[in-house]
Design an enzyme around this catalytic site. Structure first.
Site, PDB file in Angstrom:
ATOM      1  N   TYR A  70       0.974  -1.184  -0.007  1.00 55.31           N
ATOM      2  CA  TYR A  70      -0.030   0.014  -0.020  1.00 55.31           C
ATOM      3  C   TYR A  70       1.008   1.405  -0.013  1.00 55.31           C
ATOM      4  O   TYR A  70       1.729   1.427   0.835  1.00 55.31           O
ATOM      5  CB  TYR A  70      -1.037   0.138   1.275  1.00 55.31           C
ATOM      6  CG  TYR A  70      -1.637   1.229   1.215  1.00 55.31           C
ATOM      7  CD1 TYR A  70      -2.837   1.564   0.450  1.00 55.31           C
ATOM      8  CD2 TYR A  70      -1.291   2.588   2.161  1.00 55.31           C
ATOM      9  CE1 TYR A  70      -3.531   2.767   0.409  1.00 55.31           C
ATOM     10  CE2 TYR A  70      -2.081   3.439   2.513  1.00 55.31           C
ATOM     11  CZ  TYR A  70      -3.236   3.672   1.436  1.00 55.31           C
ATOM     12  OH  TYR A  70      -3.831   5.104   1.549  1.00 55.31           O
ATOM     13  N   GLY A  87      -5.224   5.473  -0.807  1.00 44.99           N
ATOM     14  CA  GLY A  87      -6.626   5.995  -0.476  1.00 44.99           C
ATOM     15  C   GLY A  87      -7.498   5.087  -1.277  1.00 44.99           C
ATOM     16  O   GLY A  87      -7.485   3.857  -1.536  1.00 44.99           O
TER      17      GLY A  87
END
Length: 547
Positions: free
Chosen positions: A68, A75
């Site tokens: 991530y 997001g």
């Protein structure tokens, strides 16, 4: 790397080591306000942990797996999977979309605290960021190179993205900095100071952005300042007791042992100690001795009752709530500033990445909201005591508005209004503190395409705490001026206890007796600065109990 600042020649040097979970609120305040000579270091084992997390990051990137914010979008764009070659480019440009802050720039002490806290969080070694990045933050701190950070724009998740983006901008050589108090181009300052801008590696932009350091900075300074206000409140109460010839047995230790909230007990003990030796305060026995015995079946009115009004008698119960609130939230703040609060975190022992929500500022938001309530109640307490001091119906023989008595044939008789204006000002400040105490954390907003669908509003809450602390400090300044005025009219400082006389002399060193009409705003600002800088606490330190 060791960064040393010597703002005061001859000062005792404070050494602060980052990355070892030992950073305290007092350390943050000293460095943020440059009140002591400070050496800031990064612990050797912290540097090793940081390098190990960077190595794990690189190994995991090489596998091609989604990480991530490193090899994925951020997001709501998390479903976009990027090749390893794109990861560094995304770091180089990703922060720019977050340069959207507005409102006034954070004060330099807040910005310094934010930088110190961010460096400490990253130095813990779970964020996949190089030691060189933390070293550059410390170099900025040591040379007083500060990002200009707008206060507004954070919802408290994912951390303080907008405020921290301004730190990333200047670390990478862009934007404008405040350099030793002057706004200057970052590029020029770095060249002048011989510093190279940071070239972000994968994850490093996220590590710098994705945390709670802006709100934690406000929280740490607010807790520090409110701790001093709790003491100032007790000093104000003790002076008010003497000015009103009040009953010091309201603060008897045997009484407060029967409701032993720690903060309440400490407040009562401090007030009692500050009143030790007073020739103005009375005891319950004094009141009984001065009260005629009522005959059988008779009723009589006496000059004074056996107990004082609530704003005097219940002062420890109000200030004690603040003291106990501070005891609780000091721990919360120190946990936060010694935490890894970005996302994702790299677990070297297990060789994996953890995805979570440590950027969420819930504890800081709750601390800010609770602190606002407790401090605003102290403002209200001091305002009520002030109302007693200036009102001849309640101040036991002092003149209205604490105006010096003049003979009727004196041309000044009836022409002056004393501290009437200051009491109005205190009421206004108190009202503002009370309305600003409304909670911010209840106002969560769903943002970023419902990815951030529950946010903390932590930055808003702690900024509000800062405001309420400042307003209450101004109320305390007015109270101190009025209490000293009342003491002079009551007979002078020779009637005071040692502790309260020390406070009186400190205030009188700043502002004289108010004898005629004149502006008081600058005098009150002088006392408020003295309060904020810990002057009252230093003045009375020798008269405080060990509790």
């Amino acid at each position: 790397m060791t960064i040393t600042e010597h703002p005061h020649a001859g000062a005792t040097q404070l050494t602060v080591s980052l990355g070892g979970d030992t950073l305290g609120i007092a350390d943050i305040a000293a460095i943020a306000r440059r009140s002591e000579a400070v050496a800031v270091t990064v612990a050797a084992d912290a540097r090793e942990r940081m390098r190990a997390s960077v190595a794990l990051r690189d190994d995991l990137i090489a596998t091609g797996q989604p990480i991530y914010g490193v090899t994925t979008g951020v997001g709501n764009s998390v479903t976009t999977h990027l090749s390893p070659e794109r990861a560094e480019y995304m770091m180089a440009v990703g922060f720019r979309k977050l340069l959207v802050g507005s409102g006034p720039a954070a004060a330099p002490d807040v910005t310094r605290a934010m930088m110190l806290v961010r460096a400490n969080c990253l130095a813990r070694g779970h964020s996949a960021i190089r030691p060189e990045a933390v070293d550059l933050i410390l170099a900025f701190l040591g040379r007083d190179i500060l990002p200009i950070v707008p206060e507004c724009g954070s919802v408290g998740a994912s951390g303080d993205l907008a405020p921290l983006a301004y730190l990333v901008e200047v670390l990478t050589g862009g934007g404008t900095v405040l350099h030793r108090g002057l706004r200057r181009s970052t590029t020029e300052v770095l060249a002048e100071e011989g510093l190279s801008p940071l070239r972000l590696q994968p994850k490093e932009g996220m590590a710098l952005l994705n945390g709670t350091s802006f709100m934690a900075a406000f929280a740490a300074l607010a807790v520090h300042d409110a701790t001093e206000l709790a003491l100032v409140s007790d000093v104000c109460t003790a002076l008010a007791v003497e000015a009103l010839t009040g009953n010091m047995d309201h603060f008897h230790p045997r009484l407060h042992a029967q409701k032993p909230h720690p903060g309440q007990v400490r407040s009562a003990a401090r007030i009692r100690s500050l009143l030790d030796g007073s020739r103005l305060a009375v005891t319950h026995a004094d009141i009984l001795a001065a009260t005629p015995t009522v005959g059988s079946g008779e009723i009589q009115r006496v000059e004074r009752g056996v107990q004082d009004r609530y704003s005097i008698r219940c002062a420890p119960h109000v200030a004690g709530v603040l003291a106990d609130t501070l005891d609780c939230f000091k721990t919360w703040v120190e946990v936060e500033v010694n935490s890894s609060n970005d996302n994702p975190l790299f677990d070297v022992d297990l060789g994996i990445v953890h995805n979570g929500g440590h950027f969420y500022g819930g504890h800081m938001g709750q601390a800010g909201d609770a602190l606002k309530l407790a401090v605003a109640n102290v403002a209200d307490l001091l305002d009520r005591q002030l109302a007693l001091l200036v009102d001849a119906k309640y101040n036991r023989g002092l003149p209205d508005n604490l105006v010096r008595h003049h003979a009727v044939d004196d041309p000044r008789a009836g022409m002056h209004h004393g501290l009437k204006g200051t009491q109005i000002a205190a009421s206004a400040l108190t009202a503002e503190a009370l309305y600003r105490a409304a909670p911010a954390t209840l106002h969560s907003r769903s943002t970023e395409a419902h990815n951030q669908d529950k946010v903390s509003m932590g930055a808003t809450a702690v900024r509000g705490a800062r405001d309420v602390v400042e307003l209450t400090g101004r109320v305390a300044a007015i109270h101190l001026l009025a209490a000293c005025q009342a003491v002079d009219l009551r007979g002078g400082p020779q009637m005071l206890a040692d502790g309260t006389r020390a406070a009186y002399e400190a205030v009188r060193g700043l502002v004289p007796f108010v004898d005629v009409e004149g502006r008081l705003d600058e005098d009150l600002a002088s006392i408020a600065r003295f309060v904020a800088e810990g002057g009252v606490g230093r003045a009375v330190a020798g008269s405080l109990p060990n509790c």
